[in-house]
Design a protein around this motif. Structure first.
Motif, mmCIF file in Angstrom:
data_model
loop_
_atom_site.group_PDB
_atom_site.id
_atom_site.type_symbol
_atom_site.label_atom_id
_atom_site.label_comp_id
_atom_site.label_asym_id
_atom_site.label_seq_id
_atom_site.Cartn_x
_atom_site.Cartn_y
_atom_site.Cartn_z
ATOM 1 N N UNK A 132 8.835 -7.893 6.035
ATOM 2 C CA UNK A 132 7.455 -7.302 5.920
ATOM 3 C C UNK A 132 6.603 -7.157 6.389
ATOM 4 N N UNK A 133 6.727 -6.863 7.735
ATOM 5 C CA UNK A 133 5.587 -6.964 8.870
ATOM 6 C C UNK A 133 5.709 -5.186 8.688
ATOM 7 N N UNK A 134 6.932 -4.819 9.630
ATOM 8 C CA UNK A 134 7.826 -3.472 9.544
ATOM 9 C C UNK A 134 6.915 -3.076 8.281
ATOM 10 N N UNK A 135 7.542 -3.229 6.784
ATOM 11 C CA UNK A 135 7.320 -2.757 5.935
ATOM 12 C C UNK A 135 5.384 -2.302 5.551
ATOM 13 N N UNK A 136 4.298 -3.308 5.912
ATOM 14 C CA UNK A 136 3.450 -3.174 5.905
ATOM 15 C C UNK A 136 2.604 -2.164 7.063
ATOM 16 N N UNK A 137 3.554 -2.103 7.919
ATOM 17 C CA UNK A 137 2.990 -1.117 8.923
ATOM 18 C C UNK A 137 3.466 0.109 8.470
ATOM 19 N N UNK A 138 4.598 0.219 7.963
ATOM 20 C CA UNK A 138 5.090 1.672 7.446
ATOM 21 C C UNK A 138 4.615 2.300 6.271
ATOM 22 N N UNK A 139 4.013 1.271 5.556
ATOM 23 C CA UNK A 139 3.227 2.228 4.267
ATOM 24 C C UNK A 139 1.719 2.175 4.580
ATOM 25 N N UNK A 140 1.626 1.600 5.861
ATOM 26 C CA UNK A 140 -0.156 2.156 6.162
ATOM 27 C C UNK A 140 -0.318 3.751 7.015
ATOM 28 N N UNK A 141 1.827 3.331 7.383
ATOM 29 C CA UNK A 141 1.609 4.851 8.583
ATOM 30 C C UNK A 141 1.989 5.557 6.831
ATOM 31 N N UNK A 142 2.193 5.358 6.181
ATOM 32 C CA UNK A 142 2.502 6.544 4.782
ATOM 33 C C UNK A 142 0.657 7.191 4.466
ATOM 34 N N UNK A 143 0.522 6.385 4.659
ATOM 35 C CA UNK A 143 -0.898 6.060 3.514
ATOM 36 C C UNK A 143 -1.876 7.324 5.176
ATOM 37 N N UNK A 144 -1.814 7.124 5.919
ATOM 38 C CA UNK A 144 -2.311 8.142 6.797
ATOM 39 C C UNK A 144 -2.193 9.263 6.611
ATOM 40 N N UNK A 145 -0.535 8.913 7.132
ATOM 41 C CA UNK A 145 0.373 10.890 7.024
ATOM 42 C C UNK A 145 -0.026 11.251 5.499
ATOM 43 N N UNK A 146 -0.611 10.703 4.750
ATOM 44 C CA UNK A 146 -0.499 11.182 3.283
ATOM 45 C C UNK A 146 -1.976 11.573 3.464
#
Length: 286
Positions: A132-146
């Motif tokens: 779940x922590x990894x998921x939150x981190x990945x989603x934050x990176x996706x938002x930043x890249x988007x």
């Protein structure tokens, strides 16, 4: 009026048309150079976001698998507890030590199963927290890249909007010029241009040297170029050579042609092979 056959055009006119084509293509290259690395950056960001989305989906599947495993272990615990209760009740009705020992061992076994399941559940919960922590981190990176992707796309769209009309006009001119050039000569020109680092397939003579690779041209070869009797290519880089006067280029007193400076974005440099290969341009007689 009948259209002139490219095969019947004199060499002088072929070279003029070919140089006009080169100039037009260079104009298109300049328009595209303004975009710089933006198209590549946009593509890289899109690929990265796609990879991150795939990673997020994988993490979500793993979390679901761990939750399913926990649910199964809880079911096994309930079954084991029911067995323990049943075996304990049977202890009151044992008739000999053998039955007592058997039931005691079963109770002990089921108790160990419960402990093992609880351990597995604890480990699975720990893994779920990590995922779940990894998921939150990945989603934050996706938002930043988007956000970065949207900014790059907007910048690219602005540049393309500014240059699209001019580039379209140049493309139409390219088609008109290509129709006037002998197919074999045009094919050779395109091959040379593709292999040239700066995209120049035909160049004029500068200071007694090739305008592409800047190697010296022998006097006799320079005379042949000025005669306009046949298509001459550089023996070093394979580019087609044209007389500056025929190309309509004004040479400064120092012998250097006047060149306008153009603004360009930084572009990715890619090495291309074939710079010094021999050319197969047809030498057409006048």
């Amino acid at each position: 009026m009948a259209k002139k056959d490219p095969m019947e055009m004199p060499v002088e006119e072929r070279l003029k048309t070919l140089y006009q084509l080169q100039t037009t293509l260079s104009g298109i290259d300049e328009k595209r150079a303004l975009r710089g690395e933006l198209p590549l950056e946009v593509q890289d960001l899109e690929d990265e976001i796609e990879g991150l989305n795939t990673r997020v989906e994988k993490i979500q599947r793993e979390i679901a698998e761990f939750e399913q495993a926990i649910s199964m272990k809880k079911g096994e615990i309930e079954t084991a507890r029911a067995s323990v209760e049943r075996y304990k009740a049977q202890l009151n009705d044992v008739k000999n030590n053998r039955e007592y020992d058997t039931l005691s061992k079963e109770i002990e076994f089921q108790t160990l199963e419960i402990e093992l399941c609880n351990k597995k559940i604890k480990e699975a919960n720990a893994r779920i927290d990590e995922k779940k922590a990894e998921l939150v981190q990945s989603q934050a990176v996706i938002e930043d890249r988007q956000q970065a992707l949207e900014a790059k796309k907007n910048e690219l769209d602005e540049i393309m909007e500014e240059t699209r009309a001019e580039e379209d006009k140049l493309k139409i001119k390219v088609k008109d010029l290509e129709a006037k050039i002998e197919p074999r000569l045009l094919t050779s020109f395109k091959r040379i241009r593709k292999n040239a680092r700066n995209g120049l397939g035909i160049v004029y003579v500068q200071r007694d040297a090739c305008g592409g690779c800047f190697n010296k041209i022998p006097p006799q070869r320079q005379l042949d170029i000025k005669m306009h009797k046949k298509v001459i290519v550089c023996e070093y880089c394979g580019r087609i050579l044209i007389d500056p006067e025929l190309a309509g280029v004004k040479i400064a007193p120092t012998g250097t042609p006047e060149v306008k400076k153009t603004r360009k974005r930084a572009i990715r440099k890619t090495a291309k092979k074939g710079e010094g290969e021999a050319s197969d341009v047809p030498e057409a007689e006048a």
